[in-house]
Design a protein around this motif. Structure first.
Motif, PDB file in Angstrom:
ATOM      1  N   GLU A 177       0.994  -1.068  -0.093  1.00 12.85           N
ATOM      2  CA  GLU A 177      -0.021   0.096   0.191  1.00 12.85           C
ATOM      3  C   GLU A 177       0.983   1.347  -0.017  1.00 12.85           C
ATOM      4  O   GLU A 177       2.109   1.220   0.580  1.00 12.85           O
ATOM      5  CB  GLU A 177      -0.991   0.029   1.286  1.00 12.85           C
ATOM      6  N   ARG A 178       0.419   2.202  -0.423  1.00 11.93           N
ATOM      7  CA  ARG A 178       1.304   3.481  -0.371  1.00 11.93           C
ATOM      8  C   ARG A 178       0.669   4.372   0.812  1.00 11.93           C
ATOM      9  O   ARG A 178      -0.554   4.565   0.870  1.00 11.93           O
ATOM     10  CB  ARG A 178       1.060   4.384  -1.797  1.00 11.93           C
ATOM     11  N   PRO A 179       1.589   4.773   1.648  1.00 15.33           N
ATOM     12  CA  PRO A 179       1.045   5.681   2.945  1.00 15.33           C
ATOM     13  C   PRO A 179       0.079   6.878   2.337  1.00 15.33           C
ATOM     14  O   PRO A 179      -0.944   6.941   3.153  1.00 15.33           O
ATOM     15  CB  PRO A 179       2.442   6.371   3.200  1.00 15.33           C
TER      16      PRO A 179
ATOM     17  N   CYS B 113       2.044  10.862  -6.021  1.00  9.47           N
ATOM     18  CA  CYS B 113       0.803  10.057  -6.398  1.00  9.47           C
ATOM     19  C   CYS B 113       1.128   9.060  -7.486  1.00  9.47           C
ATOM     20  O   CYS B 113       0.425   9.043  -8.546  1.00  9.47           O
ATOM     21  CB  CYS B 113      -0.278  10.907  -7.042  1.00  9.47           C
ATOM     22  N   GLU B 114       2.053   8.176  -7.077  1.00 13.31           N
ATOM     23  CA  GLU B 114       2.425   7.129  -7.739  1.00 13.31           C
ATOM     24  C   GLU B 114       1.239   6.107  -8.076  1.00 13.31           C
ATOM     25  O   GLU B 114       0.539   6.045  -6.948  1.00 13.31           O
ATOM     26  CB  GLU B 114       3.584   6.281  -7.116  1.00 13.31           C
ATOM     27  N   THR B 115       1.019   5.476  -8.957  1.00 10.33           N
ATOM     28  CA  THR B 115      -0.256   4.610  -9.328  1.00 10.33           C
ATOM     29  C   THR B 115      -0.052   3.141  -8.858  1.00 10.33           C
ATOM     30  O   THR B 115      -0.962   2.285  -8.966  1.00 10.33           O
ATOM     31  CB  THR B 115      -1.035   4.723 -10.758  1.00 10.33           C
TER      32      THR B 115
ATOM     33  N   PRO C 198       8.415  -3.976  -4.147  1.00  9.66           N
ATOM     34  CA  PRO C 198       9.369  -2.955  -3.460  1.00  9.66           C
ATOM     35  C   PRO C 198       9.217  -1.586  -4.271  1.00  9.66           C
ATOM     36  O   PRO C 198       8.804  -1.554  -5.516  1.00  9.66           O
ATOM     37  CB  PRO C 198      10.561  -3.747  -3.538  1.00  9.66           C
ATOM     38  N   SER C 199       9.911  -0.534  -3.544  1.00 11.68           N
ATOM     39  CA  SER C 199      10.123   0.689  -4.502  1.00 11.68           C
ATOM     40  C   SER C 199      10.803   0.776  -5.554  1.00 11.68           C
ATOM     41  O   SER C 199      12.049   0.313  -5.651  1.00 11.68           O
ATOM     42  CB  SER C 199      10.962   1.717  -3.261  1.00 11.68           C
ATOM     43  N   GLY C 200      10.373   1.035  -6.835  1.00 10.46           N
ATOM     44  CA  GLY C 200      10.751   0.951  -7.976  1.00 10.46           C
ATOM     45  C   GLY C 200      11.728   1.799  -8.241  1.00 10.46           C
ATOM     46  O   GLY C 200      12.749   1.483  -9.182  1.00 10.46           O
ATOM     47  N   HIS C 201      11.773   3.098  -7.521  1.00  5.65           N
ATOM     48  CA  HIS C 201      13.087   4.051  -7.737  1.00  5.65           C
ATOM     49  C   HIS C 201      14.205   3.564  -7.158  1.00  5.65           C
ATOM     50  O   HIS C 201      15.220   3.589  -7.839  1.00  5.65           O
ATOM     51  CB  HIS C 201      12.368   5.277  -6.963  1.00  5.65           C
ATOM     52  N   CYS C 202      13.947   3.117  -6.033  1.00  5.38           N
ATOM     53  CA  CYS C 202      15.260   2.445  -5.273  1.00  5.38           C
ATOM     54  C   CYS C 202      15.910   1.166  -6.004  1.00  5.38           C
ATOM     55  O   CYS C 202      17.092   1.046  -6.109  1.00  5.38           O
ATOM     56  CB  CYS C 202      14.715   1.928  -3.815  1.00  5.38           C
TER      57      CYS C 202
ATOM     58  N   SER D 123      13.859  10.253   0.506  1.00  7.42           N
ATOM     59  CA  SER D 123      12.869  11.083  -0.235  1.00  7.42           C
ATOM     60  C   SER D 123      11.580  10.347  -0.586  1.00  7.42           C
ATOM     61  O   SER D 123      10.427  10.992  -0.469  1.00  7.42           O
ATOM     62  CB  SER D 123      13.351  11.567  -1.651  1.00  7.42           C
ATOM     63  N   ARG D 124      11.867   9.044  -0.833  1.00  4.90           N
ATOM     64  CA  ARG D 124      10.446   8.351  -1.262  1.00  4.90           C
ATOM     65  C   ARG D 124       9.631   8.124  -0.052  1.00  4.90           C
ATOM     66  O   ARG D 124       8.364   8.259  -0.162  1.00  4.90           O
ATOM     67  CB  ARG D 124      10.660   6.957  -1.647  1.00  4.90           C
ATOM     68  N   ILE D 125      10.144   8.007   1.108  1.00  2.00           N
ATOM     69  CA  ILE D 125       9.364   7.791   2.371  1.00  2.00           C
ATOM     70  C   ILE D 125       8.841   9.331   2.946  1.00  2.00           C
ATOM     71  O   ILE D 125       7.789   9.293   3.007  1.00  2.00           O
ATOM     72  CB  ILE D 125      10.465   7.375   3.635  1.00  2.00           C
TER      73      ILE D 125
ATOM     74  N   ALA E 100       5.179   8.279  -0.564  1.00  2.00           N
ATOM     75  CA  ALA E 100       5.178   7.401  -1.714  1.00  2.00           C
ATOM     76  C   ALA E 100       5.286   5.922  -1.179  1.00  2.00           C
ATOM     77  O   ALA E 100       4.533   4.922  -1.806  1.00  2.00           O
ATOM     78  CB  ALA E 100       6.055   7.710  -2.913  1.00  2.00           C
ATOM     79  N   HIS E 101       6.085   5.884  -0.009  1.00  2.00           N
ATOM     80  CA  HIS E 101       6.516   4.417   0.439  1.00  2.00           C
ATOM     81  C   HIS E 101       6.541   4.354   1.884  1.00  2.00           C
ATOM     82  O   HIS E 101       6.721   5.413   2.751  1.00  2.00           O
ATOM     83  CB  HIS E 101       7.764   4.082   0.040  1.00  2.00           C
ATOM     84  N   PHE E 102       6.319   3.136   2.459  1.00  2.00           N
ATOM     85  CA  PHE E 102       6.568   2.935   3.804  1.00  2.00           C
ATOM     86  C   PHE E 102       8.261   2.629   3.851  1.00  2.00           C
ATOM     87  O   PHE E 102       8.611   2.002   2.743  1.00  2.00           O
ATOM     88  CB  PHE E 102       5.990   1.634   4.216  1.00  2.00           C
TER      89      PHE E 102
ATOM     90  N   SER F 178       6.145  -0.322 -21.528  1.00  2.00           N
ATOM     91  CA  SER F 178       6.598   0.056 -23.109  1.00  2.00           C
ATOM     92  C   SER F 178       7.830   0.835 -22.937  1.00  2.00           C
ATOM     93  O   SER F 178       8.556   0.855 -23.983  1.00  2.00           O
ATOM     94  CB  SER F 178       5.369   0.915 -23.175  1.00  2.00           C
ATOM     95  N   ARG F 179       8.019   1.498 -21.988  1.00  2.00           N
ATOM     96  CA  ARG F 179       9.458   2.316 -21.874  1.00  2.00           C
ATOM     97  C   ARG F 179      10.696   1.259 -21.929  1.00  2.00           C
ATOM     98  O   ARG F 179      11.488   1.314 -22.663  1.00  2.00           O
ATOM     99  CB  ARG F 179       9.575   2.933 -20.444  1.00  2.00           C
ATOM    100  N   ASP F 180      10.706   0.095 -21.214  1.00  2.00           N
ATOM    101  CA  ASP F 180      11.529  -0.610 -21.053  1.00  2.00           C
ATOM    102  C   ASP F 180      11.816  -1.647 -22.302  1.00  2.00           C
ATOM    103  O   ASP F 180      12.945  -1.875 -22.751  1.00  2.00           O
ATOM    104  CB  ASP F 180      11.711  -1.693 -19.860  1.00  2.00           C
TER     105      ASP F 180
HETATM  106  O1  LIG Z   1       8.012   2.290  -6.283  1.00  2.00           O
HETATM  107  P1  LIG Z   1       8.133   3.810  -6.648  1.00  2.00           P
HETATM  108  O2  LIG Z   1       9.661   4.125  -6.089  1.00  2.00           O
HETATM  109  O3  LIG Z   1       7.142   4.745  -6.383  1.00  2.00           O
HETATM  110  O4  LIG Z   1       8.480   3.847  -8.365  1.00  2.00           O
HETATM  111  C1  LIG Z   1       7.304   3.888  -9.238  1.00  2.00           C
HETATM  112  C2  LIG Z   1       8.154   4.021 -10.490  1.00  2.00           C
HETATM  113  O5  LIG Z   1       8.889   2.667 -10.779  1.00  2.00           O
HETATM  114  C3  LIG Z   1       9.459   2.340 -11.933  1.00  2.00           C
HETATM  115  O6  LIG Z   1      10.260   1.024 -11.685  1.00  2.00           O
HETATM  116  C4  LIG Z   1       8.695   2.292 -13.142  1.00  2.00           C
HETATM  117  O7  LIG Z   1       9.373   2.412 -14.108  1.00  2.00           O
HETATM  118  C5  LIG Z   1       8.064   3.758 -13.058  1.00  2.00           C
HETATM  119  O8  LIG Z   1       7.024   3.967 -13.905  1.00  2.00           O
HETATM  120  C6  LIG Z   1       7.076   4.025 -11.747  1.00  2.00           C
HETATM  121  O9  LIG Z   1       6.670   5.183 -11.629  1.00  2.00           O
END
Ligand SMILES: O=P(O)(O)OC[C@H]1O[C@@H](O)[C@H](O)[C@@H](O)[C@@H]1O
Length: 287
Positions: A19-21, A45-47, A52-56, A101-103, A107-109, A193-195
């Motif tokens: 879940e997102r906080p 507002c990540e969907t 786990p966190s995609g950014h990390c 920064s994500r916490i 956006a994340h726990f 689609s990006r990857d």
């Molecule tokens: O899980 P996080 O850190 O919010 O990251 C989400 C992002 O994760 C990335 O892996 C995706 O490519 C992005 O499209 C997405 O926005």
């Protein structure tokens, strides 16, 4: 026990369906009696489900080979332990900043960030020795196809089993403070689609005559700096184009955009800089 009013959490929600906080504080039911005020940001507002966190994960995996390559270059030139430690320190500090920064923006726990950091570093460690060098262009094309087909197959199989994978998109849209902060690029299929586009683009770029010419000539430091500036400008321009509002058109556009990215970065811009600098250079004196 504070269970009254709590949302029913179905089993499929629990496994990797974090879940997102920013929506959990409303949906969990824990704050029904004393509603919590949460501050959101344009990037909150990540969907996706967030675990786990995609950014990390992506940052950790993508920077790993760079960190390893820099460390080995430094080890060849310096005997100082501190200098040798610099790349790994920079890597860890940068990832820590990304995770915090994500916490901070809700956006994340923390456990999702930790999971992303560990998964990213592991991916980097496992994949760095397997960087596909000198593979035919079909390898990249088939990788893109496998990504697209594989993810679509999983998606439609789960849908047919009654698991709605867009549940997190609905929650993000419901609890995001401003609708314009729910960016279309954060949708799971946008990443796909990006990857897939980037994999295909890399294959095209590495097998292009422009890249072959650049590889033979080898760019000097000034030319590399010019490439960097030009690439940043062009990618910035591409980003400014915006996105088509229709979802299916957006996916096609995103795929094509990210097919173009590696072509620009790896082949077209370096070739352009090389061609221009060859024209500019004074003709060599004949003896
Ligand atoms: O899980 P996080 O850190 O919010 O990251 C989400 C992002 O994760 C990335 O892996 C995706 O490519 C992005 O499209 C997405 O926005």
């Amino acid at each position: 026990m504070k269970t009254l009013g709590m949302r029913d959490t179905t089993p499929q929600r629990r496994f990797l369906f974090g879940e997102r906080p920013f929506w959990w504080v409303h949906e969990s039911g824990y704050y029904n009696e004393a509603p919590a005020q949460v501050h959101q940001f344009p990037v909150s507002c990540e969907t996706g489900p967030g675990s786990p966190s995609g950014h990390c994960m992506i940052t950790g995996a993508a920077l790993w080979p760079i960190m390893i390559a820099t460390s080995s270059q430094i080890a060849k030139r310096s005997h100082s332990h501190w200098m040798k430690l610099m790349p790994s320190l920079a890597y860890s500090t940068f990832l820590l900043a990304v995770g915090l920064s994500r916490i901070f923006i809700l956006a994340h726990f923390p456990h999702q960030v930790l999971g992303g950091l560990i998964a990213g570093a592991l991916l980097g460690w496992l994949m760095t020795p397997h960087v596909p060098i000198d593979r035919p262009v079909s390898f990249y094309g088939l990788t893109a196809l496998a990504l697209l087909l594989g993810a679509s197959l999983i998606y439609w199989s789960l849908i047919s089993l009654g698991i709605d994978l867009t549940w997190s998109v609905h929650l993000a849209s419901k609890w995001c403070e401003r609708p314009e902060w729910v960016h279309i690029e954060t949708r799971p299929f946008a990443g796909l689609s990006r990857d897939a586009g980037a994999a295909l683009g890399l294959g095209i770029a590495l097998h292009s005559p422009c890249y072959a010419q650049v590889r033979r000539a080898r760019l000097g430091i000034l030319q590399q700096a010019a490439c960097l500036l030009l690439v940043l400008g062009l990618l910035g321009l591409l980003n400014c184009l915006g996105n088509p509002p229709q979802l299916s058109l957006f996916y096609v556009f995103n795929f094509l955009k990210f097919t173009l990215w590696p072509c620009l970065v790896t082949a077209l811009v370096p070739w352009l800089v090389l061609s221009l600098s060859v024209q500019e250079a004074p003709p060599a004196k004949s003896k």
